[in-house]
Write a protein that holds these residues in place. Structure first.
Motif, PDB file in Angstrom:
ATOM      1  N   PHE A 143      41.215   1.695  50.043  1.00 18.20           N
ATOM      2  CA  PHE A 143      39.954   3.213  49.854  1.00 18.20           C
ATOM      3  C   PHE A 143      40.859   4.596  50.473  1.00 18.20           C
ATOM      4  N   THR A 144      41.355   4.439  51.664  1.00 14.38           N
ATOM      5  CA  THR A 144      41.815   5.354  51.553  1.00 14.38           C
ATOM      6  C   THR A 144      43.562   5.788  50.805  1.00 14.38           C
ATOM      7  N   ALA A 145      44.321   4.529  50.662  1.00 13.39           N
ATOM      8  CA  ALA A 145      45.135   4.670  49.628  1.00 13.39           C
ATOM      9  C   ALA A 145      45.276   6.037  49.058  1.00 13.39           C
ATOM     10  N   ALA A 146      43.412   5.413  48.192  1.00 13.84           N
ATOM     11  CA  ALA A 146      43.205   5.931  47.276  1.00 13.84           C
ATOM     12  C   ALA A 146      42.736   8.109  47.207  1.00 13.84           C
ATOM     13  N   LEU A 147      42.427   7.913  48.408  1.00 13.86           N
ATOM     14  CA  LEU A 147      41.522   9.120  48.890  1.00 13.86           C
ATOM     15  C   LEU A 147      43.267   9.993  49.167  1.00 13.86           C
ATOM     16  N   VAL A 148      44.421   9.333  49.558  1.00 20.63           N
ATOM     17  CA  VAL A 148      45.375  10.115  50.221  1.00 20.63           C
ATOM     18  C   VAL A 148      46.193  10.391  49.310  1.00 20.63           C
ATOM     19  N   ALA A 149      46.308   9.734  47.521  1.00 18.39           N
ATOM     20  CA  ALA A 149      46.735   9.890  45.990  1.00 18.39           C
ATOM     21  C   ALA A 149      46.465  10.801  45.763  1.00 18.39           C
ATOM     22  N   THR A 184      42.036  10.343  66.589  1.00 20.33           N
ATOM     23  CA  THR A 184      41.973   9.198  65.382  1.00 20.33           C
ATOM     24  C   THR A 184      41.207   9.607  64.242  1.00 20.33           C
ATOM     25  N   VAL A 185      41.606   8.851  63.259  1.00 24.14           N
ATOM     26  CA  VAL A 185      40.852   8.976  62.402  1.00 24.14           C
ATOM     27  C   VAL A 185      40.098   7.609  61.650  1.00 24.14           C
ATOM     28  N   ALA A 186      39.038   8.016  61.200  1.00 24.52           N
ATOM     29  CA  ALA A 186      38.380   7.027  60.856  1.00 24.52           C
ATOM     30  C   ALA A 186      37.670   7.756  59.207  1.00 24.52           C
ATOM     31  N   VAL A 187      37.999   6.495  58.359  1.00 23.54           N
ATOM     32  CA  VAL A 187      37.716   6.326  57.272  1.00 23.54           C
ATOM     33  C   VAL A 187      36.564   5.938  56.806  1.00 23.54           C
ATOM     34  N   MET A 188      35.555   6.822  55.992  1.00 22.69           N
ATOM     35  CA  MET A 188      34.274   6.006  55.881  1.00 22.69           C
ATOM     36  C   MET A 188      34.269   5.851  54.227  1.00 22.69           C
ATOM     37  N   ARG A 189      33.696   4.664  53.843  1.00 26.22           N
ATOM     38  CA  ARG A 189      32.885   4.356  52.447  1.00 26.22           C
ATOM     39  C   ARG A 189      31.868   4.202  52.233  1.00 26.22           C
ATOM     40  N   ALA A 190      30.757   5.159  51.860  1.00 22.04           N
ATOM     41  CA  ALA A 190      29.847   4.400  51.157  1.00 22.04           C
ATOM     42  C   ALA A 190      28.569   4.098  53.098  1.00 22.04           C
ATOM     43  N   GLY A 191      29.373   4.776  53.774  1.00 22.93           N
ATOM     44  CA  GLY A 191      28.417   5.100  54.903  1.00 22.93           C
ATOM     45  C   GLY A 191      28.986   4.261  55.989  1.00 22.93           C
ATOM     46  N   ARG A 192      29.897   3.559  55.661  1.00 28.93           N
ATOM     47  CA  ARG A 192      30.918   2.346  55.654  1.00 28.93           C
ATOM     48  C   ARG A 192      32.488   2.400  56.497  1.00 28.93           C
ATOM     49  N   ILE A 193      32.837   2.472  57.406  1.00 25.61           N
ATOM     50  CA  ILE A 193      33.867   2.261  58.497  1.00 25.61           C
ATOM     51  C   ILE A 193      34.877   1.582  57.996  1.00 25.61           C
TER      52      ILE A 193
END
Length: 119
Positions: free
Chosen positions: A106-112, A80-89
């Motif tokens: 945000f996850t899409a931007a990370l992947v891209a 399981t993966v949890a993507v965090m941005r600014a300290g929040r999942i």
């Protein structure tokens, strides 16, 4: 032997990581928190460390909380993966699913942003 008597600066990055893992596992923990365990390692040593973590999970039933900025590492480790941005999942789910079909912008931007993402 020689490695046990060595100072950290005398060991390669891969040996330092293995020594740190050995120390962390001495107390027979149920959970291993690994914060960027493959940073600054070449691809071969990175694969060896990830294989060692996978073996520990399988053989000892060790739970692993892996903190990484490297999506390829997250994909390889799986689970399981949890993507965090600014300290929040912002998104959680099976690693393959989240990284293949991100639901959060945000996850899409990370992947891209990953090398080779535009291929």
């Amino acid at each position: 032997g020689r490695i046990a008597r060595s100072r950290p600066h005398e060991l390669s990055g891969g040996l330092r990581q293995r020594a740190a893992l050995a120390l962390a596992l001495c107390g027979d923990p149920g959970l291993l928190v690994a914060d960027e365990p493959t940073t600054a390692l070449d691809a071969l040593v990175q694969a060896e460390v990830l294989d060692l973590l996978a073996a520990l999970r399988a053989e000892q039933g060790l739970a692993l909380l892996l903190v990484t900025h490297d999506l390829a590492v997250a994909r390889r480790v799986g689970g399981t993966v949890a993507v965090m941005r600014a300290g929040r999942i912002v998104e959680t789910g099976p690693a393959g699913q989240v990284l293949a079909r991100p639901a959060h912008p945000f996850t899409a931007a990370l992947v891209a942003a990953q090398p080779g993402a535009g291929r």
